[in-house]
Structure formats: C-alpha cells, structure tokens
Design a protein around this motif. Structure first.
Motif, PDB file in Angstrom:
ATOM      1  N   ALA A 168       0.849  -1.191   0.000  1.00  0.00           N
ATOM      2  CA  ALA A 168       0.000   0.000   0.000  1.00  0.00           C
ATOM      3  C   ALA A 168       0.884   1.241   0.000  1.00  0.00           C
ATOM      4  CB  ALA A 168      -0.929   0.007   1.213  1.00  0.00           C
ATOM      5  N   LYS A 169       0.342   2.315  -0.534  1.00  0.00           N
ATOM      6  CA  LYS A 169       1.074   3.582  -0.583  1.00  0.00           C
ATOM      7  C   LYS A 169       0.481   4.534   0.447  1.00  0.00           C
ATOM      8  CE  LYS A 169       2.449   7.323  -3.746  1.00  0.00           C
ATOM      9  NZ  LYS A 169       3.874   7.223  -3.386  1.00  0.00           N
ATOM     10  N   VAL A 170       1.360   5.208   1.185  1.00  0.00           N
ATOM     11  CA  VAL A 170       0.898   6.177   2.182  1.00  0.00           C
ATOM     12  C   VAL A 170       0.273   7.378   1.472  1.00  0.00           C
ATOM     13  CG1 VAL A 170       1.586   7.726   4.047  1.00  0.00           C
ATOM     14  CG2 VAL A 170       2.686   5.480   3.821  1.00  0.00           C
ATOM     15  N   LYS A 171      -0.957   7.700   1.871  1.00  0.00           N
ATOM     16  CA  LYS A 171      -1.638   8.869   1.325  1.00  0.00           C
ATOM     17  C   LYS A 171      -1.513  10.067   2.270  1.00  0.00           C
ATOM     18  CE  LYS A 171      -4.420  11.404  -1.147  1.00  0.00           C
ATOM     19  NZ  LYS A 171      -4.036  11.926  -2.482  1.00  0.00           N
ATOM     20  N   THR A 172      -1.753   9.820   3.565  1.00  0.00           N
ATOM     21  CA  THR A 172      -1.695  10.887   4.564  1.00  0.00           C
ATOM     22  C   THR A 172      -0.954  10.391   5.785  1.00  0.00           C
ATOM     23  OG1 THR A 172      -3.845  11.750   3.835  1.00  0.00           O
ATOM     24  CG2 THR A 172      -3.053  12.464   5.996  1.00  0.00           C
ATOM     25  N   ASP A 173      -0.115  11.211   6.344  1.00  0.00           N
ATOM     26  CA  ASP A 173       0.572  10.908   7.602  1.00  0.00           C
ATOM     27  C   ASP A 173       0.865  12.248   8.266  1.00  0.00           C
ATOM     28  OD1 ASP A 173       1.955   9.872   9.716  1.00  0.00           O
ATOM     29  OD2 ASP A 173       3.617   9.051   8.548  1.00  0.00           O
ATOM     30  N   ALA A 174      -0.165  12.786   8.949  1.00  0.00           N
ATOM     31  CA  ALA A 174      -0.052  14.159   9.432  1.00  0.00           C
ATOM     32  C   ALA A 174      -0.965  14.387  10.625  1.00  0.00           C
ATOM     33  CB  ALA A 174      -0.395  15.141   8.320  1.00  0.00           C
ATOM     34  N   ILE A 175      -0.711  15.475  11.328  1.00  0.00           N
ATOM     35  CA  ILE A 175      -1.545  15.902  12.451  1.00  0.00           C
ATOM     36  C   ILE A 175      -2.503  16.986  11.963  1.00  0.00           C
ATOM     37  CG2 ILE A 175      -1.542  17.059  14.698  1.00  0.00           C
ATOM     38  CD1 ILE A 175       1.224  15.770  15.167  1.00  0.00           C
ATOM     39  N   PHE A 176      -3.780  16.830  12.315  1.00  0.00           N
ATOM     40  CA  PHE A 176      -4.803  17.792  11.944  1.00  0.00           C
ATOM     41  C   PHE A 176      -5.372  18.411  13.215  1.00  0.00           C
ATOM     42  CE2 PHE A 176      -4.385  14.978   8.413  1.00  0.00           C
ATOM     43  CZ  PHE A 176      -4.688  15.722   7.286  1.00  0.00           C
ATOM     44  N   THR A 177      -5.554  19.713  13.196  1.00  0.00           N
ATOM     45  CA  THR A 177      -6.103  20.441  14.334  1.00  0.00           C
ATOM     46  C   THR A 177      -7.262  21.305  13.856  1.00  0.00           C
ATOM     47  OG1 THR A 177      -3.942  20.482  15.439  1.00  0.00           O
ATOM     48  CG2 THR A 177      -5.604  22.038  16.218  1.00  0.00           C
TER      49      THR A 177
END
Length: 272
Positions: A168-177
């Motif tokens: 699988a390919k990473v689409k999102t890897d982030a912090i959302f506020t």
C-alpha cells in the motif's frame, strides 16, 4: 417547528401577514444538521457502492461540513465522552448515531485523549470526515495495483513476501487540528484505509455513502501495517521512496478497540 405551527393554527386562524412572517422565521431557523442531511440526500441519491459523487456534489457536501463545528451538533469537550476513564490501555470511543439508511449514514465519533480508531477500510464507499474540535493524527493508505506489463518503480515479487500481506502507498501521515478542511476518501483512492489517533479530546463527524453492510459485502476489515523494509526484495521501489509505502495485513478487530453507543442530543434531523 412544523408541529408547533400546526398547533398554533388550530388555536386561532392567523392573518396572512402573520403566517408569512412565521414561515420566514421558520425557514431562517433551519439547522446546519438539517442542511447536512438534505445535502447528503441529494449527493448520495444514487446510493450504489463504488459510485463516486460528481466533483460538484463533493464540493457541495464539503462546503457544508467545512462550516460545521461541535456547537452545530450539540457536542462539547466537557462532555463525559471525552474523559479518559481507563486505568490502562486504549480508551473506549463513543459513537453518536444521527442517521442511517441504505444510501448514507451520519454519525459522530467522540475520542478521549490517546483514543485510537485502528487502521480499517471503507469498501466501495465515499467518506467525508470533519474534525469538529481537537487535534488528531491521521494515517491513511491506498492499495498499490500494478498492471502486468507495467514498468513503474514497483515490481512485486510475490515469492519474497507472505501471500497475506499487500503493498500500500501512504496517502496521509499528518496531524490535523480543528478548524481544518474536511477529509475525503474514495473507493479506490484518497486514503481508503485510515487510522485516527487522538492527541487531545476529539470529535469527528463522519458521512459514509453508502454505509457498511455485511449483507452487501461492505464489511469493515482491520489491518496491521508493516514498514516497507519488513519484506526486503518483495518489491522494487525507487531509492529514497520506501518510506512512502507499507505492507498491510488483514486482521480481526482489535480486542482493545471498544466503541459504545450513546444517544445523540443535538439538533434533530427531520425526514421530509
């Protein structure tokens, strides 16, 4: 409001001018939850698995959700859903059910700090997730499907890895506020498999079209994810790009993932 209006009309017959004013007042009091419901009815009118709404419809629904917050659904951080009552392990999640029919569903996930919704998929679905308040980490993936005659950077070697894992390919890897834009995933892209981890108390308003249905083959599958380097040689990725990929393995629902239902007490949805 309609019930109250009918009762008033039974007590006395209002003048035409008064009726017009009442209708104007009633129309101006349409809640954002009701607007969300009406928009979902139009956007998901087809209701078929795998059918993606038009770009115009996606934008319409995204606009409604982007302008919503906890107050619009009667959810606040001081509610007991967001208190971590567990002495150890992962805290339980509370789900507030707003609406569900064959074509779409609306609900709110309430996560205490450190709450986790583990990695899972959304087969044949288009999903809108609006973070109403709080801060959370989101990691999502899409499957890598390479045609037999492809010369792309990924060339799977099936014998080099267990058959039960898939690239699988990473689409999102982030912090959302919050406040932030609505996240959208699609049946085949946009991060169809995702995991939520609450950094603070969080509320996530979810719209699924269509919803999960075991009878129609749309059941929720959970996954373990492994770094790309776990199975060296199983696929050839361009140098420096290996962190953008992972291996996913289907698993049973984690024992420590507990979701409890609670009554939704925000503005009600009126079907008409």
């Amino acid at each position: 409001m309609r019930v109250e209006g009918r009762l008033a009309s039974e007590r006395r017959r209002p003048s035409p001018e008064r009726s017009t004013k009442r209708r104007r007042r009633s129309g101006s009091m349409t809640t954002r939850v009701q607007t969300l419901f009406e928009t979902c009815k139009e956007v998901f009118a087809d209701g078929q698995a795998g059918t993606v709404p038009s770009p115009e419809d996606v934008d319409r629904l995204r606009f409604v959700l982007d302008n919503m917050n906890g107050l619009d659904v009667g959810v606040a951080e001081n509610m007991p859903y967001f208190r971590n009552k567990e002495s150890g392990g992962t805290p339980r999640i509370t789900y507030l059910h707003l609406y569900e029919r064959d074509k779409f569903s609306i609900g709110i996930f309430c996560l205490p700090p450190s709450g986790v919704i583990p990695l899972h998929n959304h087969p044949g679905m288009t999903v809108f997730s609006k973070l109403l308040f709080g801060s959370m980490h989101i990691k999502s993936y899409d499957w890598v499907d390479i045609p037999q005659d492809s010369n792309d950077v990924i060339n799977p070697a099936q014998s080099a890895r267990p058959p039960e894992v898939r690239l699988a390919k990473v689409k999102t890897d982030a912090i959302f506020t919050a406040p932030c834009e609505t996240s959208i995933l699609y049946p085949a892209d946009g991060g169809n498999m995702h995991c939520f981890t609450a950094r603070t108390s969080c509320a996530v308003l979810d719209v699924l079209g269509p919803p999960y249905s075991d009878s129609e083959g749309r059941h929720c599958t959970y996954y373990n994810d492994f770094p790309y380097a776990t199975f060296p040689g199983a696929a050839d990725v361009a140098p420096g790009e290996d962190e953008g990929y992972a291996w996913l393995e289907a698993r049973e629902k984690p024992d420590d993932f507990i979701v409890v239902g609670a009554k939704y007490r925000g503005p009600r949805i009126v079907e008409r």
